[in-house]
Design a protein around this motif. Structure first.
Motif, PDB file in Angstrom:
ATOM      1  N   ALA A  15      13.507  48.824 -14.446  1.00 32.44           N
ATOM      2  CA  ALA A  15      13.216  47.966 -13.296  1.00 32.44           C
ATOM      3  C   ALA A  15      13.127  46.504 -13.726  1.00 32.44           C
ATOM      4  O   ALA A  15      13.590  45.601 -13.015  1.00 32.44           O
ATOM      5  CB  ALA A  15      11.912  48.402 -12.636  1.00 32.44           C
ATOM      6  N   THR A  19      15.519  43.502 -12.495  1.00 38.22           N
ATOM      7  CA  THR A  19      14.969  42.251 -11.965  1.00 38.22           C
ATOM      8  C   THR A  19      15.626  41.056 -12.647  1.00 38.22           C
ATOM      9  O   THR A  19      15.991  40.066 -11.998  1.00 38.22           O
ATOM     10  CB  THR A  19      13.452  42.201 -12.164  1.00 38.22           C
ATOM     11  N   ARG A 189      16.100  51.536  -4.990  1.00 36.83           N
ATOM     12  CA  ARG A 189      16.413  50.134  -5.342  1.00 36.83           C
ATOM     13  C   ARG A 189      17.374  49.526  -4.331  1.00 36.83           C
ATOM     14  O   ARG A 189      17.282  48.343  -3.982  1.00 36.83           O
ATOM     15  CB  ARG A 189      17.020  50.070  -6.737  1.00 36.83           C
ATOM     16  N   ARG A 194      13.542  47.307  -5.406  1.00 39.08           N
ATOM     17  CA  ARG A 194      12.714  47.793  -6.515  1.00 39.08           C
ATOM     18  C   ARG A 194      12.710  49.314  -6.496  1.00 39.08           C
ATOM     19  O   ARG A 194      12.232  49.937  -5.556  1.00 39.08           O
ATOM     20  CB  ARG A 194      11.279  47.281  -6.393  1.00 39.08           C
ATOM     21  N   ALA A 206       5.491  47.444  -6.675  1.00 36.04           N
ATOM     22  CA  ALA A 206       6.699  47.102  -5.912  1.00 36.04           C
ATOM     23  C   ALA A 206       6.362  46.385  -4.614  1.00 36.04           C
ATOM     24  O   ALA A 206       6.807  45.262  -4.374  1.00 36.04           O
ATOM     25  CB  ALA A 206       7.519  48.351  -5.624  1.00 36.04           C
TER      26      ALA A 206
END
Length: 245
Positions: A15, A19, A189, A194, A206
């Protein structure tokens, strides 16, 4: 679905990498260096147009100057011819009077034309100064554009390096995840941006919503390999020592 806690923990790193990739993509779209290049290119176009406008004006003035010079030359030739005829002494008195009258008219006409010519030539000189100024401004903006383009290229190169590094790390992480877990992560996602987040101090990392005590108690009673989803945003909640459960 039951997933080894270590595998679940790797979702947090994935994650984080995702990002980073999203931030890189966003930066590409709003790169300040590119915005500066775009601004300078617009300004360059404006200054080019200004220079072209002045050049057109100069061309028009040059044409007017040639026309007036031609008219002045024609008047001078006519005046010289009339004077020569007067000096010859072979013309009749009536014609002499007409020639003298014409010479007066020609003299006045020449004065008017020469004044007009001087005015147009002064305008031409002013336009030439404007053109030189526009050219200097254009040269300056083109120099600035070269520098801005170099900074933009350097910034893009840095993004390329960062993106490649993150993409390689993502590929490595994804290869170690079960297919069904990865599919769940990618689905979430795609919906919210997320796919997984840390459960920390009763709060989903999240959606940042705090879970109620009953839900926290229920999560605490589940085995470590149980896959937990946030009741608010449906992101995979990863439990670690930081979760406080």
């Amino acid at each position: 679905m039951n997933v080894d806690p270590k595998v679940q923990a790797s979702l947090l790193e994935l994650a984080g990498v995702d990002t980073e990739l999203s931030q890189i993509a966003h930066r590409r779209k709003s790169l300040p260096e590119q915005q500066e290049v775009d601004k300078l290119e617009t300004e360059r176009t404006t200054r080019k147009d200004a220079a072209v406008t002045v050049q057109i004006s100069m061309d028009d003035l040059d044409r007017d100057i040639r026309k007036l010079e031609g008219e002045v030359d024609a008047v001078r030739k006519r005046e010289a011819r009339d004077k020569k005829m007067l000096e010859s002494g072979t013309i009749a008195p009536k014609q002499m009077t007409e020639l003298q009258h014409e010479l007066g008219s020609l003299e006045r006409r020449q004065g008017i034309l020469e004044e007009e010519l001087l005015e147009v030539m002064e305008q031409r000189e002013a336009s030439e100064r404007d053109y030189e100024h526009a050219g200097a401004q254009l040269t300056q903006i083109e120099d600035e554009l070269v520098d801005a383009g170099r900074r933009r290229d350097d910034a893009v190169a840095d993004l390329d390096v960062a993106e490649k590094r993150s993409a390689e790390r993502r590929e490595s992480l994804v290869s170690g995840l079960p297919a069904d877990l990865l599919a769940l992560y990618e689905k979430q996602r795609a919906l919210t941006g997320r796919g997984a987040a840390l459960l920390q101090a009763r709060r989903c990392g999240a959606c940042r919503i705090e879970l109620d005590r009953n839900e926290i108690a229920s999560i605490a009673n589940k085995p470590a390999d149980a896959l937990i989803l946030c009741s608010e945003c449906n992101a995979i909640l990863v439990r670690t020592k930081e979760s406080g459960i």
